[in-house]
Design a protein around this motif. Structure first.
Motif, PDB file in Angstrom:
ATOM      1  N   VAL A 291     -43.961   2.041 -20.086  1.00 57.19           N
ATOM      2  CA  VAL A 291     -44.909   2.759 -19.245  1.00 57.19           C
ATOM      3  C   VAL A 291     -45.220   1.879 -18.037  1.00 57.19           C
ATOM      4  O   VAL A 291     -45.578   0.711 -18.203  1.00 57.19           O
TER       5      VAL A 291
ATOM      6  N   HIS B 256     -47.919   1.029 -23.380  1.00 51.56           N
ATOM      7  CA  HIS B 256     -48.464   0.432 -22.162  1.00 51.56           C
ATOM      8  C   HIS B 256     -48.660  -1.072 -22.352  1.00 51.56           C
ATOM      9  O   HIS B 256     -48.999  -1.532 -23.429  1.00 51.56           O
TER      10      HIS B 256
ATOM     11  N   CYS C 171     -42.602   7.960 -18.285  1.00 55.86           N
ATOM     12  CA  CYS C 171     -43.116   8.046 -19.648  1.00 55.86           C
ATOM     13  C   CYS C 171     -44.598   7.677 -19.714  1.00 55.86           C
ATOM     14  O   CYS C 171     -45.074   6.794 -18.997  1.00 55.86           O
ATOM     15  N   THR C 172     -45.321   8.355 -20.607  1.00 52.68           N
ATOM     16  CA  THR C 172     -46.716   8.032 -20.914  1.00 52.68           C
ATOM     17  C   THR C 172     -46.820   7.650 -22.385  1.00 52.68           C
ATOM     18  O   THR C 172     -45.870   7.791 -23.161  1.00 52.68           O
ATOM     19  N   GLU C 173     -48.005   7.205 -22.762  1.00 54.32           N
ATOM     20  CA  GLU C 173     -48.248   6.835 -24.158  1.00 54.32           C
ATOM     21  C   GLU C 173     -48.224   8.032 -25.100  1.00 54.32           C
ATOM     22  O   GLU C 173     -48.197   7.857 -26.316  1.00 54.32           O
TER      23      GLU C 173
END
Length: 346
Positions: free
Chosen positions: A246, A319, A252-254
């Motif tokens: 991230v 992250h 992309c996200t968590e």
């Protein structure tokens, strides 16, 4: 499969794995924890000569052999010298971001089985004493471990049994929030290992099996570059489950499962990546396809060792990798669901 129903098991499994200190080369406790969990679910396991764990799952068909892998080794530190003041100078294992370790609690493991506690600190740790408290570099030459024992010199440290080469493991600070976040060091890659163990529980509870004979490899030297060398080269396919990145220039996200098209070692298998993307779309999963600029996985090492397997990489978005990491239940659930779809085990 009821993917939502495995949340509690997943998070408890993650906490168990994360609580077992396991920097590369010192992974016996994490491997034993994973072995107990898999065995408790009724799956056959075996150890590799290098200390990794293999979980064998017979498929409904026996015409292919599929491998999944995640690593249970983590970043860490080792004592490289003992100072005249009784401090432990450090060397990195893997790539921890050293400035994030300033002030972290740690454990020192001696070769004869004793465990001591301490704190990783800058060599200029006090605002009331040092002019360079804010500006001194946080690196291997300027940080040390303060031991929680009454020691004032190297001889007193050695009398405790502490020597050069002893492992120093810092606190992962694992927390699961009510909002579904898993916060901890070493989610890379114990979060993914927990996802694979949760998938095994889902298969057991549903009374199902993957389409093809499958084996899960929990490797133990990924962070130092040769974990995947122990994965058999005669697999037909290999799916690495490792953290998704991230950050800047990445989508992309968590909350998503990341599908990696290329990392610093090169592209993953085109057909296999395309199949994973199609499966994610078909199942309505929240996913992203990304290129990781500063990343390599066990697949890269397996290929360099001569494997002819098609291979790809997926994982939950994480992250702040190699620092204070965080992911979310949504990203882990999407990862489990995509792995299940890939294995055709529903």
């Amino acid at each position: 499969m009821d993917f939502n129903g495995c949340k509690d098991f997943l998070m408890e499994t993650a906490k168990t794995l994360l609580a077992a200190d396991s920097p590369s080369g010192f992974t016996q406790n994490a491997v034993a924890a994973a072995e107990r969990i898999a065995g408790g679910l009724g799956y056959a396991t075996r150890r590799t000569n290098k200390g990794g764990l293999v979980i064998e799952v017979p498929g409904r068909e026996h015409t292919k052999r599929i491998g999944l892998c995640a690593h249970v080794d983590t970043l860490g530190l080792m004592c490289r010298a003992i100072t005249d003041k009784g401090e432990l100078m450090i060397t990195r294992i893997g790539g921890p971001i050293l400035p994030t370790l300033d002030g972290e609690y740690c454990k020192i493991y001696t070769r004869d089985g004793r465990i001591y506690t301490g704190t990783v600190l800058s060599l200029s740790p006090a605002a009331h004493v040092f002019d360079d408290v804010l500006t001194r570099p946080r690196d291997e030459q300027n940080m040390a471990v303060r031991i929680d024992e009454k020691v004032q010199n190297a001889e007193e440290v050695r009398a405790l049994g502490i020597e050069v080469g002893d492992y120093i493991c810092f606190d992962p600070k694992t927390t699961v929030t009510q909002s579904g976040f898993l916060k901890s060091r070493f989610i890379d890659d114990k979060g993914s290992a927990a996802c694979l163990l949760a998938l095994l529980k889902l298969m057991r509870d549903a009374g199902t099996a993957p389409r093809y004979d499958m084996e899960i490899h929990f490797t133990v030297y990924e962070e130092v570059g040769h974990g995947g060398a122990a994965i058999p080269g005669d697999l037909d396919e290999l799916l690495a489950v490792d953290m998704g990145c991230v950050g800047s220039d990445l989508t992309c996200t968590e909350y998503q499962v990341s599908i990696c098209a290329k990392d610093s070692s090169g592209p993953y298998d085109y057909d296999m990546v395309s199949r994973l993307v199609a499966l994610a779309k078909e199942r309505g999963l929240d996913y992203a396809v990304d290129v990781y600029p500063h990343y390599s996985s066990d697949v890269s090492v397996t290929w360099r060792a001569g494997s002819d397997a098609k291979a790809a990489l997926i994982g939950p978005g994480v992250h702040a990798s190699h620092g204070m990491e965080r992911t979310h239940w949504d990203g882990m659930r999407n990862t489990i669901a995509l792995a299940a779809a890939y294995l055709e085990c529903e």
